[in-house]
Design a protein around this motif. Sequence first.
Motif, PDB file in Angstrom:
ATOM      1  N   ARG A   1       0.829  -1.209   0.000  1.00 13.92           N
ATOM      2  CA  ARG A   1       0.000   0.000   0.000  1.00 13.92           C
ATOM      3  C   ARG A   1       0.863   1.258   0.000  1.00 13.92           C
ATOM      4  O   ARG A   1       0.508   2.253  -0.605  1.00 13.92           O
TER       5      ARG A   1
ATOM      6  N   GLU B   1      -4.426  -5.426   0.285  1.00 15.70           N
ATOM      7  CA  GLU B   1      -4.724  -5.552   1.709  1.00 15.70           C
ATOM      8  C   GLU B   1      -3.467  -5.854   2.517  1.00 15.70           C
ATOM      9  O   GLU B   1      -3.522  -5.983   3.730  1.00 15.70           O
TER      10      GLU B   1
ATOM     11  N   LEU C   1      -4.904  -5.838   5.959  1.00 17.62           N
ATOM     12  CA  LEU C   1      -5.813  -4.733   6.215  1.00 17.62           C
ATOM     13  C   LEU C   1      -7.222  -5.285   6.363  1.00 17.62           C
ATOM     14  O   LEU C   1      -7.690  -6.048   5.522  1.00 17.62           O
ATOM     15  N   ASP C   2      -7.883  -4.925   7.431  1.00 22.31           N
ATOM     16  CA  ASP C   2      -9.264  -5.331   7.655  1.00 22.31           C
ATOM     17  C   ASP C   2     -10.151  -4.221   7.112  1.00 22.31           C
ATOM     18  O   ASP C   2     -10.405  -3.243   7.791  1.00 22.31           O
ATOM     19  N   ASP C   3     -10.583  -4.374   5.876  1.00 23.71           N
ATOM     20  CA  ASP C   3     -11.393  -3.319   5.254  1.00 23.71           C
ATOM     21  C   ASP C   3     -12.864  -3.697   5.175  1.00 23.71           C
ATOM     22  O   ASP C   3     -13.620  -3.086   4.471  1.00 23.71           O
TER      23      ASP C   3
END
Length: 165
Positions: free
Chosen positions: A97, A104, A162-164
């Motif tokens: 990112r 993620e 990443l917890d999106d």
Amino acid sequence: MMFAAPSKRLVFIAPVLIPLLAVLAGCGGETTAPAGDAPPVLAERHDNFEAISDNFKAIRAQLEGESPDLAAIEAAAIDINQRAERISGHFPEGTGRDAGWDTEALPTIWEKPEEFTAAQQKLLEESAAMMTLAASGDAAAVGAQVAELGGACKNCHDTFRLDDD
């Protein structure tokens, strides 16, 4: 209606303030993707993890049935294990990112490579144990092992993904 002339102070501040505000507006916190196509490894790692997830769901679905097909569970565990072997090659520098890619994968992967390798190793060990237990025909042991395998997945998700949702 008459307008007042701008104050001398504003005349001197405006040439500095306007470019500064333009620069700050560009720092909205969102990273933009680098120019060019995304590296193929981004799709490869995404597809690899999707397949691991699908295999884990297949194992759980088998265990929720009255008579789990241990051969199917073993095959899913083998695929998870083979895919877990590939994980380390799916995270070259510059594919996170922070490089601007839509992924993620958290920077922690590259900041703490020893921990990431240990998480991969845990997945390898737990999927290998699932393979062995499924091959043994012990459905109860396979049922207990699914929690260990799921824990290996969760550990990595909690730390490196990443917890999106």
